[in-house]
Design a protein around this motif. Structure first.
Motif, PDB file in Angstrom:
ATOM      1  N   GLU A 168       0.054  -6.884   1.602  1.00 37.39           N
ATOM      2  CA  GLU A 168       0.785  -7.717   2.540  1.00 37.39           C
ATOM      3  C   GLU A 168       2.009  -8.307   1.834  1.00 37.39           C
ATOM      4  O   GLU A 168       2.082  -8.323   0.606  1.00 37.39           O
ATOM      5  CB  GLU A 168      -0.134  -8.812   3.078  1.00 37.39           C
ATOM      6  CG  GLU A 168      -1.264  -8.263   3.941  1.00 37.39           C
ATOM      7  CD  GLU A 168      -2.080  -9.365   4.596  1.00 37.39           C
ATOM      8  OE1 GLU A 168      -1.763 -10.553   4.384  1.00 37.39           O
ATOM      9  OE2 GLU A 168      -3.030  -9.034   5.331  1.00 37.39           O
ATOM     10  N   TRP A 211       0.158  -4.135  11.861  1.00 32.10           N
ATOM     11  CA  TRP A 211       0.609  -3.837  10.506  1.00 32.10           C
ATOM     12  C   TRP A 211       0.228  -2.405  10.143  1.00 32.10           C
ATOM     13  O   TRP A 211      -0.938  -2.013  10.233  1.00 32.10           O
ATOM     14  CB  TRP A 211      -0.037  -4.789   9.509  1.00 32.10           C
ATOM     15  CG  TRP A 211       0.389  -6.222   9.670  1.00 32.10           C
ATOM     16  CD1 TRP A 211      -0.099  -7.129  10.548  1.00 32.10           C
ATOM     17  CD2 TRP A 211       1.414  -6.881   8.935  1.00 32.10           C
ATOM     18  NE1 TRP A 211       0.539  -8.337  10.412  1.00 32.10           N
ATOM     19  CE2 TRP A 211       1.478  -8.205   9.420  1.00 32.10           C
ATOM     20  CE3 TRP A 211       2.278  -6.488   7.913  1.00 32.10           C
ATOM     21  CZ2 TRP A 211       2.381  -9.147   8.907  1.00 32.10           C
ATOM     22  CZ3 TRP A 211       3.177  -7.418   7.400  1.00 32.10           C
ATOM     23  CH2 TRP A 211       3.227  -8.729   7.904  1.00 32.10           C
ATOM     24  N   LEU A 245       0.415  -0.635   6.883  1.00 31.40           N
ATOM     25  CA  LEU A 245       0.694  -0.774   5.452  1.00 31.40           C
ATOM     26  C   LEU A 245       0.185   0.436   4.688  1.00 31.40           C
ATOM     27  O   LEU A 245      -0.769   1.099   5.095  1.00 31.40           O
ATOM     28  CB  LEU A 245       0.047  -2.047   4.907  1.00 31.40           C
ATOM     29  CG  LEU A 245       0.534  -3.365   5.522  1.00 31.40           C
ATOM     30  CD1 LEU A 245      -0.221  -4.542   4.926  1.00 31.40           C
ATOM     31  CD2 LEU A 245       2.044  -3.532   5.328  1.00 31.40           C
TER      32      LEU A 245
END
Length: 432
Positions: free
Chosen positions: A40, A73, A75
């Motif tokens: 993150e 998200w 990622l």
């Protein structure tokens, strides 16, 4: 714009700030953040300082958000292509993510050592992300005989400072005449270089590394320098600047190259002809633009504050009219060798510099930079409170040399600033 989907390519400072600012601006649609790292968003400036010196763990650098982003998200997966006609970002895992609005915030990466076999030696490192810092920190903890830092810019200087904090012998090799000469010029850089040497740094200016040599197990053991010297070295950090993460935009129709993605002061992406590309914005280290206050070519301003402002501007302009533009003066800071350096404006544009407060030899000092008789930048060492005054002079386009009239103002000569004019279009501060 009406609620839809905004995709943010890049999940570091600029990407997170853009997402946060979009919600603050009332965007209620879908937010998607894409990041090539599995982590993150985290703060990068401490990597070369507190993390390497062992004062902070790389896992404790998370960047906070001021609100619940309600975002998706993605990622650990890189953006690999952009189709403007289909309004889609393509990902490394084969997926495509459609968008109504796009913020490009993919940042930059460290320029690699140019000899692949030497770059692959164990003990040869780049420093850009969390994982890099953890690997270097582990290598430093093993107690290398000597650390080699290749490059004397801000990152290289901060790495060298952290190594000296650990009591390790350090050699810094730089092609130019002084540390940070590309950003601050050789006059100021030489003054800082003298203070680095006083902290025990083996500083080799106007020198290059001609070869890195490893042992039979592929571990770095020795280096050859252009001054004819050979050094036993177990760990090297390559700090030769950065390259914009723009390969994924090849063939997209945007004006993008290793120097960055061109945009205007409103953050709007441009095509190769200079026309605005609708609903596509650029923010952070990857943005290459012309600051409205300075008569200068488009450039990437790789500073923490610039990333934040451009992200806010992009978020506002995706959701509101009239358009806002980025106007804040560039500013950056660096902590190294017990010194706090702060800069404002664009010193690298200058042709002249003058010491305005203190002394180059010892204690705090400030210097102002001029171009064509106008003040365009300033730097201060251990004098952060004076920078507001210099910022006002730059904003006013005050005549150079400026009338500072401080109690510690010396009777100093105006000097050639000492910048090599090489077409530099990226301005580095502490990592952003």
């Amino acid at each position: 714009m009406t609620p839809g989907r905004i995709v943010i390519a890049g999940a570091s400072l600029a990407g997170l700030r853009a997402a946060d600012s979009l919600r603050a601006n009332g965007f209620t649609g879908e937010l998607v953040l894409i990041g090539d790292e599995p982590h993150e968003p985290y703060d990068r400036p401490p990597l070369s300082k507190a993390v390497l010196a062992g004062r902070a763990g790389a896992d404790r650098l998370a960047l906070p958000s001021t609100r619940d982003l309600n975002a998706r998200w993605l990622l650990g997966v890189a953006a690999t292509g952009l189709d403007l006609g289909a309004r889609e970002v393509r990902l490394a895992d084969g997926r495509g993510v459609g968008f109504d609005g796009l913020v490009i915030a993919t940042g930059s990466r460290s320029r690699p050592w140019p000899v692949p076999g030497e770059a692959a030696l164990r003990g040869v490192h780049l420093l850009r992300g969390r994982d890099d810092a953890e690997r270097i920190r582990a290598g430093l903890a093993a107690g290398p005989r000597r650390v080699l830092v290749i490059g004397g810019g801000f990152t290289g200087s901060e790495v060298a400072s952290s190594c000296r904090d650990l009591g390790l012998p350090v050699t810094v090799v730089l092609r130019g005449g002084a540390p940070m000469a590309g950003a601050l010029g050789e006059v100021v850089g030489s003054a800082i270089g003298a203070r680095q040497r006083a902290h025990g740094i083996d500083l080799r200016a106007r020198t290059t590394v001609t070869a890195l040599h490893g042992d039979a197990e592929g571990r770095l053991r020795r280096v050859w320098l252009s001054d004819g010297d050979e050094l036993d070295v177990d760990l090297a950090v390559v700090a030769l600047g950065s390259v914009g993460n723009t390969e994924w935009l090849a063939g997209s129709g945007l004006a993008a190259d290793p120097r960055g993605v061109e945009c205007d002061a409103a953050g709007r992406a441009l095509d190769p002809g200079g026309a605005v590309v609708p609903d596509v914005y650029v923010a952070g280290d990857v943005a290459r633009w012309r600051h409205p206050h300075f008569d200068a070519e488009p450039q990437a301003l790789q500073h923490w504050g610039n990333a934040v402002e451009q992200a806010d501007v992009a978020a506002h302009n995706l959701t509101h009219r009239p358009l806002r533009t980025a106007t804040a003066l560039p500013a950056f800071w660096s902590d190294q060798f017990g010194l706090n350096l702060k800069s404002v404006g664009l010193p690298h544009l200058a042709d002249e510099v003058v010491l305005t407060q203190g002394s180059f030899e010892r204690g705090p000092f400030a210097a102002a930079y001029g171009r064509g008789g106008v003040t365009v930048g300033a730097v201060a060492v251990d004098s952060p409170r004076v920078m507001d005054g210099y910022a006002a002079l730059i904003t006013e386009r005050a005549p150079f040399p400026p009338a500072v009239n401080a109690t510690d103002s010396p009777a100093a000569d105006v000097l050639a600033a000492g910048f090599g004019r090489t077409g530099l279009s990226t301005v580095h501060g502490g990592q952003s």
